[in-house]
Design an enzyme around this catalytic site. Structure first.
Site, PDB file in Angstrom:
ATOM      1  CB  SER A  93      -0.950  -0.033   1.207  1.00 57.48           C
ATOM      2  OG  SER A  93      -1.873   1.042   1.146  1.00 57.48           O
ATOM      3  CB  THR A  94       1.214   4.129   2.311  1.00 54.75           C
ATOM      4  OG1 THR A  94      -0.206   4.231   2.459  1.00 54.75           O
ATOM      5  CG2 THR A  94       1.833   5.508   2.262  1.00 54.75           C
TER       6      THR A  94
ATOM      7  CG  HIS B 129      -4.227  -0.956  -0.720  1.00 56.33           C
ATOM      8  ND1 HIS B 129      -3.954  -0.950   0.631  1.00 56.33           N
ATOM      9  CD2 HIS B 129      -4.816  -2.152  -0.977  1.00 56.33           C
ATOM     10  CE1 HIS B 129      -4.363  -2.084   1.162  1.00 56.33           C
ATOM     11  NE2 HIS B 129      -4.894  -2.831   0.210  1.00 56.33           N
TER      12      HIS B 129
ATOM     13  CG  MET C 270      -2.588   3.177   5.465  1.00 57.94           C
ATOM     14  SD  MET C 270      -3.204   4.875   5.540  1.00 57.94           S
ATOM     15  CE  MET C 270      -4.346   4.875   4.161  1.00 57.94           C
TER      16      MET C 270
ATOM     17  CG  ASP D 125      -5.947  -5.461   2.741  1.00 58.08           C
ATOM     18  OD1 ASP D 125      -6.595  -6.482   3.026  1.00 58.08           O
ATOM     19  OD2 ASP D 125      -5.801  -5.045   1.577  1.00 58.08           O
TER      20      ASP D 125
END
Length: 359
Positions: free
Chosen positions: A165-166, A191, A285, A288
């Site tokens: 993600s991030t 993401h 973050m 997930d």
């Protein structure tokens, strides 16, 4: 507890109002300043010292990418890029994430605000990141760059599943740049807003030796191919089948607030591939992927997690480690080689493939 201080930079007054109205509804975030172009923003950043900046991609007097480079060189600050859902906007945003932007969010169309629902969480995550200068980042990349091409790798038949993600754009670029043209079939959920994943896959395909593309429904998993879950609000990427595994894009609700979800991908790989898989969870973050990676490990798969020091946001890999899903934590600079070692049947241990050895 002090509020997270944000400056909103956008040439559209209406867009600044929308962003401010979304953030004003969150008690822990305060919009302390606004700017309509980079020159105004430069003065506002100097005067107000914000924790996070939201930055429009396309602005007059200096575009967002040029201004981002100046911020990263002169006054490193967590930046979230705000981009239109266009091909050019997506391509520029991917470049911004490589330069040092923490995350991105897509601009809603007129009268639509749903795409900004994740912005407060992205700002909270950005405020916790340690953003180094662009000069430091470029030096670190040069120090970590592999130099010897891989000529001996032979895949053992494993399926590789990666969730991020991030910070994932930089992490995935670093890892896939290490992969040989005959890498294990690799499925990835990153993401990212719709359309952005296509630009990201196309850029990786130009930079890396394997074939990289957005996953399509029914695509067979093949050696030397990397399949990235399409950014979506409606479909998850799964791996299905017996013997010949393939991609499936399944319509379903968001899981852990995400669609596509890393957990959905990992659970499907645990079921379809079992011990014939390797699972990797990278910077991001939230939580997930933790439950799905645990399912993979319990099914016999090997699992690795990015370590805290090299994660832009040590959230997803931290939770996965805490629940026992991660067999071993690895710094980003070593992750590519660690994956190749786990999936290689050649007698010698190969170094990463040089990024210069392109298709």
């Amino acid at each position: 507890m002090s509020k997270i201080r944000v400056i909103v930079v956008d040439d559209s007054a209406s867009m600044r109002r929308i962003i401010k109205s979304v953030l004003d509804r969150t008690p822990d975030i305060s919009v302390v300043g606004e700017a309509q172009d980079p020159l105004e923003a430069r003065e506002a950043i100097k005067a107000l010292n914000p924790d996070v900046v939201t930055l429009d991609i396309e602005m007059p007097r200096m575009n967002g990418l040029e201004f981002l480079e100046k911020i990263m060189r002169l006054r490193p600050t967590p930046v979230i890029m705000v981009s239109s859902l266009t091909v050019s906007g997506a391509e520029t945003t991917i470049r911004a994430l490589e330069i040092g932007a923490v995350d991105c969010v897509a601009k809603p169309e007129a009268g639509e605000r749903d795409l900004f629902h994740s912005l407060p969480d992205k700002i909270r995550a950005a405020a916790k990141t340690k953003v180094g200068s662009l000069a430091d980042r470029l030096r670190d990349r040069a120090d970590d760059r592999p130099t010897a091409p891989n000529k001996t790798f032979r895949t053992d038949g494993s399926v590789l599943a990666i969730g991020s993600s991030t910070g994932g754009v930089e992490a995935l670029t670093a890892i896939l740049s290490c992969f040989p043209a005959n890498c294990p079939p690799t499925v990835i959920t990153q993401h990212m807003p719709p359309l952005f994943t296509r630009s990201f896959a196309e850029r990786l395909n130009r930079l890396c030796a394997p074939t990289v593309a957005e996953a399509s429904d029914g695509a067979q998993l093949l050696d030397g191919h990397v399949y990235i879950a399409p950014g979506s609000l409606t479909h998850h990427l799964e791996v299905v089948g017996t013997g010949r595994l393939r991609c499936r894009l399944r319509q379903a609700e968001a899981v852990n607030g995400h669609c596509p979800s890393v957990d959905v991908l990992f659970h499907s790989v645990a079921k379809a591939a079992g011990a014939g898989a390797v699972g990797i969870i990278l910077t991001g973050m939230g939580r997930d992927g933790a439950a799905g990676l645990l399912a993979m490990r319990q099914a016999g798969a090997r699992t690795l997690g990015q370590d805290a020091a090299s994660s832009l946001v040590y959230g997803m890999p931290k939770v996965a480690h805490e629940v026992g899903a991660v067999e071993r934590q690895v710094p980003l600079r070593r992750m590519g080689n660690e994956i190749l070692q786990l999936t290689n049947t050649a007698t010698d241990t190969p170094p990463c493939l040089s990024p210069q050895a392109s298709k």
